[in-house]
Write a protein that holds these residues in place. Sequence first.
Motif, PDB file in Angstrom:
ATOM      1  N   ALA A  79       0.851  -1.188   0.000  1.00 57.75           N
ATOM      2  CA  ALA A  79       0.000   0.000   0.000  1.00 57.75           C
ATOM      3  C   ALA A  79       0.884   1.234   0.000  1.00 57.75           C
ATOM      4  N   PHE A  80       0.375   2.306  -0.618  1.00 55.90           N
ATOM      5  CA  PHE A  80       1.136   3.545  -0.711  1.00 55.90           C
ATOM      6  C   PHE A  80       0.186   4.732  -0.632  1.00 55.90           C
ATOM      7  N   GLY A  81       0.640   5.807   0.049  1.00 56.76           N
ATOM      8  CA  GLY A  81      -0.049   7.076  -0.022  1.00 56.76           C
ATOM      9  C   GLY A  81      -0.731   7.537   1.247  1.00 56.76           C
ATOM     10  N   VAL A  82      -0.685   8.856   1.458  1.00 59.02           N
ATOM     11  CA  VAL A  82      -1.433   9.549   2.502  1.00 59.02           C
ATOM     12  C   VAL A  82      -1.953  10.849   1.898  1.00 59.02           C
ATOM     13  N   SER A  83      -2.945  11.450   2.548  1.00 60.58           N
ATOM     14  CA  SER A  83      -3.522  12.684   2.054  1.00 60.58           C
ATOM     15  C   SER A  83      -2.606  13.860   2.365  1.00 60.58           C
ATOM     16  N   GLY A  84      -2.442  14.757   1.382  1.00 64.32           N
ATOM     17  CA  GLY A  84      -1.623  15.945   1.594  1.00 64.32           C
ATOM     18  C   GLY A  84      -1.088  16.476   0.286  1.00 64.32           C
ATOM     19  N   SER A  85      -0.244  17.490   0.375  1.00 60.48           N
ATOM     20  CA  SER A  85       0.317  18.124  -0.813  1.00 60.48           C
ATOM     21  C   SER A  85       1.837  18.041  -0.868  1.00 60.48           C
ATOM     22  N   GLY A  86       2.438  17.271   0.024  1.00 60.89           N
ATOM     23  CA  GLY A  86       3.886  17.133   0.045  1.00 60.89           C
ATOM     24  C   GLY A  86       4.364  15.987  -0.833  1.00 60.89           C
ATOM     25  N   PRO A  87       5.660  15.722  -0.814  1.00 63.81           N
ATOM     26  CA  PRO A  87       6.219  14.611  -1.595  1.00 63.81           C
ATOM     27  C   PRO A  87       5.579  13.277  -1.203  1.00 63.81           C
ATOM     28  N   GLY A  88       5.146  12.509  -2.197  1.00 62.37           N
ATOM     29  CA  GLY A  88       4.536  11.214  -1.940  1.00 62.37           C
ATOM     30  C   GLY A  88       3.118  11.286  -1.418  1.00 62.37           C
ATOM     31  N   GLU A  89       2.557  12.497  -1.321  1.00 61.58           N
ATOM     32  CA  GLU A  89       1.201  12.656  -0.826  1.00 61.58           C
ATOM     33  C   GLU A  89       0.249  12.979  -1.973  1.00 61.58           C
ATOM     34  N   MET A  90      -1.027  12.671  -1.783  1.00 64.72           N
ATOM     35  CA  MET A  90      -2.033  12.860  -2.829  1.00 64.72           C
ATOM     36  C   MET A  90      -3.224  13.631  -2.285  1.00 64.72           C
ATOM     37  N   ARG A  91      -3.810  14.458  -3.160  1.00 66.78           N
ATOM     38  CA  ARG A  91      -4.993  15.231  -2.772  1.00 66.78           C
ATOM     39  C   ARG A  91      -6.244  14.671  -3.433  1.00 66.78           C
ATOM     40  N   THR A  92      -6.243  14.606  -4.754  1.00 58.92           N
ATOM     41  CA  THR A  92      -7.406  14.080  -5.484  1.00 58.92           C
ATOM     42  C   THR A  92      -6.946  13.141  -6.599  1.00 58.92           C
ATOM     43  N   PRO A  93      -6.366  12.004  -6.268  1.00 55.65           N
ATOM     44  CA  PRO A  93      -5.948  11.071  -7.329  1.00 55.65           C
ATOM     45  C   PRO A  93      -7.160  10.596  -8.116  1.00 55.65           C
TER      46      PRO A  93
END
Length: 324
Positions: A79-93
Amino acid sequence: MIVAATTACSSQSDRILEDGRSIRRSALREVWRRAVDSDDTLFAIPSKILLLENDVVVLDPAAARVVALSRSSGRMSWAFGVSGSGPGEMRTPSEIIEGPGGHVLVFDPGNGKVIELSDGGRLLSERTIGTGANLRSVCGLGGGALLGYQLDLINPLTLIAPTYLTSRAVPFPWKVAPPIQKVGSGSFDLGEFVRETQSVLTAAGRGKCFLARQTSNGVALVDSSRVLWTNNAIKAPPLDSLRSTTSTAIAVAVVGDTAMVAYHGIGKRRGRLIDLYSIKSGTYLESWETPTPMSWISANRDGIAVLRSTGSGASLSFWSFDAK
């Protein structure tokens, strides 16, 4: 919960004719199914899936997470990913596709980037993408370029440069009615425009993309410079309005020289139908009845990965091709 299953679609007569289709009833066999409900700690609301050689990769925008399940067992691989706007983070994939070397490309328009993951879920790179925040469906063309569908009145079908930084509008393979401005109002009547442009895409190999209209019949094969073929052979039931749609193409997939269009709500099948076309000629081949209704599919030579969304949750499945 993962349920193993070995039952084919039907043991009755293998083929029936319905609504102009030749429907095979025992082409697929469910291997496993994983239920997703409110008590699930791994998934929130999965929206897309991608079948790789060893895993079924699931995109869950609500959890800002990408999860890989073993193709053979349905158990979690990574599993990969957390909510956010930093490196490795996603907002609205919004989309996942297979990149070079079997890597996973995750499109996150909310953060304006594309994340590249290894087939084991390790972050490899992040690149800025210049398209808008409404990107819904993507496929790879030759030379690193991409074809994308986005919810946009000006540029719904877009050719994205290999750098991902620039894009330009490209014409649809079929006739499209422009948005009609309502008299005395600044708003638009979008019914016909949406019906003719709303599309789903998938890579068809060798720099080609296969696409299908979602709310009216029509499939096409294109490359970066031209339309290779179109087909409207199967006639959909008449549509009174988008709210009463009786046939909706919800996903497409390509395996070898065969293109698949998965449908929701056609006739008696009620979301349990896949139409098959020849990639070489565009000829309609046959249709398959499926073990369950579908919301999204992804396929390769081993079978079909399936996401089904319901009001109370979702399920993830893998179907193998019946040897008959």
